[in-house]
Design an enzyme around this catalytic site. Structure first.
Site, PDB file in Angstrom:
ATOM      1  CD  GLU A  29      -2.974  -0.751  -0.152  1.00 37.41           C
ATOM      2  OE1 GLU A  29      -3.037   0.404  -0.627  1.00 37.41           O
ATOM      3  OE2 GLU A  29      -3.597  -1.709  -0.632  1.00 37.41           O
ATOM      4  CE1 TYR A  62      -6.784   3.147  -0.535  1.00 37.57           C
ATOM      5  CE2 TYR A  62      -4.424   3.260  -0.047  1.00 37.57           C
ATOM      6  CZ  TYR A  62      -5.498   2.659  -0.685  1.00 37.57           C
ATOM      7  OH  TYR A  62      -5.300   1.547  -1.459  1.00 37.57           O
ATOM      8  CG  ASP A  97      -7.730   3.296  -5.103  1.00 36.88           C
ATOM      9  OD1 ASP A  97      -8.959   3.193  -5.362  1.00 36.88           O
ATOM     10  OD2 ASP A  97      -6.857   2.715  -5.783  1.00 36.88           O
ATOM     11  CB  CYS A 146     -14.263   2.018 -14.317  1.00 41.75           C
ATOM     12  SG  CYS A 146     -15.243   3.533 -14.247  1.00 41.75           S
ATOM     13  CB  CYS A 148     -18.577   1.082 -21.158  1.00 39.51           C
ATOM     14  SG  CYS A 148     -18.142   2.682 -20.414  1.00 39.51           S
ATOM     15  CB  CYS A 178     -18.175  -2.118 -17.152  1.00 43.81           C
ATOM     16  SG  CYS A 178     -18.614  -1.614 -15.469  1.00 43.81           S
ATOM     17  CB  CYS A 227     -22.641   2.811 -15.349  1.00 45.99           C
ATOM     18  SG  CYS A 227     -21.522   4.228 -15.269  1.00 45.99           S
TER      19      CYS A 227
END
Length: 311
Positions: A56, A139, A157, A212, A219, A222, A228
Site C-alpha cells: 500500500e 486510506y 483510492d 473503469c 464499458c 464492465c 452505471c
C-alpha cells in the site's frame, strides 16, 4: 489492491440487516473480480499484513509494474517490520530505488519502528491503532484493515472514487481531493457483512484499475455498465477544474531524484562536487538539495559531505 483473489464470500443479505445502497452493484463486481483479478504477490495469503502494508505504501501514485520488483526485493530483505526497524532509515531510502516520492520510504520505516516498539512486531489489527502509526493516513489504515484483516471499511483510492463517481453519482471524475460527501457515500455502499465488504473494496478498486479507467474506459467489459449512472446519462463531460497530468522533466522533483540516485549508489558520504555534477542550474539544484535535507532524506555532514540518513 491487496485482497486475496479467491476467498469465499457471502452476500450482504446473509448478515440479516437491511441491504445497503450499493447492493445491486456488489454481486456483479465481486463475481467479475473473482474471474478477472490479477495475481499479485500482496494478494496471496503468504504476504500477510506486513506485505499488504508494504504494497500500500509503494502503490501510492506508482503503477504496479514498477512496484513489483522493488516489493519482492523489500520483502526478501525485510520480511517483518522488526527487520526493517533495525536498519537505518537511509537504507529504506536506498532500497526504495526509483519508485519516486521517497518520503514514503521514510514513513514506512517509521511505521515499522512503531510496530516493533508498540505492537510486538505485528501489524495491528485495530483500525485506530493503524491510523495512529506514523506515516499512515485514513486510506492506508482502511486498506490494511480491509485487505489484511477482512474488516469493513470504505477504501477510497483514486480508482474506487472514479468507479463510485461514474456508477452512482453520474459524473466522469470525482473531485480532486476526497470530500466528506464521498466518504459518506462510500460507507453507504458497503456490504453489511465484513468479509463481503472487504471483497467489495478490492473488487471495486480492481474494476477502476482495469476497466473503469481514467481514459479509454472499457464499458463493454464492465459488469455494471447497465446500471452505471454516467453511462446511462450519455457520458457527460467533466465540468470541474481542468485535470492536468503531472509534469516531471525539468522540475525540482526530477533534480531531487538525480541527487538521491547519487547518494543511493554510494555507501560512503558524497562530496558536494559530486552532487553539483547532476544538474546544470545551481539555484534549482541547491533548492532541491535543501528540500531533501528538510524532508529528512539527506543528512549533511561537516566539510560539505552528504549521505542518506542514519537516524
Amino acid at each position: 489492491m491487496t485482497a486475496p483473489t479467491k476467498p469465499p464470500h457471502s452476500h450482504p443479505a446473509d448478515a440479516g440487516s437491511p441491504d445497503p445502497l450499493g447492493q445491486p452493484l456488489h454481486s456483479p463486481v465481486i463475481d467479475w473480480f473473482g474471474e478477472n483479478a490479477r495475481d499479485l504477490p500482496w494478494r496471496r495469503p503468504e504476504a500477510g499484513p506486513w506485505g499488504v502494508m508494504v504494497s500500500e505504501f509503494m502503490l501510492q501514485q506508482t503503477p504496479v509494474s514498477r512496484v513489483l520488483p522493488v516489493y519482492e526485493q523489500w520483502l526478501t530483505r525485510w520480511p517483518r517490520p522488526a527487520d526493517l526497524a533495525k536498519e537505518a532509515p537511509g537504507e529504506a531510502v536506498r532500497a526504495w530505488g526509483r519508485l519516486g516520492y521517497p518520503r514514503r520510504a521514510l514513513r514506512l520505516h517509521g511505521a515499522a519502528v512503531a510496530i516493533a516498539e508498540r505492537h510486538g512486531g505485528d501489524v495491528p489489527t485495530d483500525h485506530a491503532q493503524l491510523l495512529a502509526l506514523p506515516g499512515i493516513g485514513e486510506y492506508t489504515a482502511a486498506a490494511v484493515a480491509s485487505f489484511a484483516y477482512g474488516q469493513r471499511h470504505p477504501v477510497l483510492d483514486t480508482n474506487v472514487r472514479r468507479v463510485i463517481a461514474r456508477a452512482v453519482t453520474g459524473v466522469q471524475y470525482p473531485p480532486n481531493a476526497t470530500t466528506a460527501a464521498e466518504r459518506k457515500l462510500a460507507r453507504s455502499l458497503l456490504p453489511d457483512d465484513e468479509g463481503t465488504a472487504a471483497r467489495w473494496a478490492a473488487a471495486s478498486m480492481e474494476l477502476g484499475a482495469l476497466v473503469c479507467t481514467a481514459k479509454n474506459e472499457s464499458c463493454h467489459r464492465c459488469p455494471i455498465a447497465a446500471q452505471c449512472a454516467w453511462r446511462l446519462a450519455g457520458k457527460p463531460e467533466h465540468e470541474g477544474p481542468p485535470r492536468r497530468g503531472q509534469t516531471y522533466a525539468g522540475t525540482d522533483r526530477q533534480v531531487r531524484g538525480k541527487l538521491l540516485a547519487v547518494l543511493r549508489e554510494a555507501h560512503v558520504p558524497v562530496p558536494q562536487a559530486a552532487l553539483d555534477r547532476v544538474w546544470h542550474e545551481p539555484v534549482q539544484r541547491a533548492r532541491a538539495l535543501d528540500g531533501l535535507v528538510s524532508d529528512g532524506l539527506v543528512e549533511p555532514l561537516p566539510g560539505g559531505m552528504y549521505r542518506l540518513p542514519l537516524s
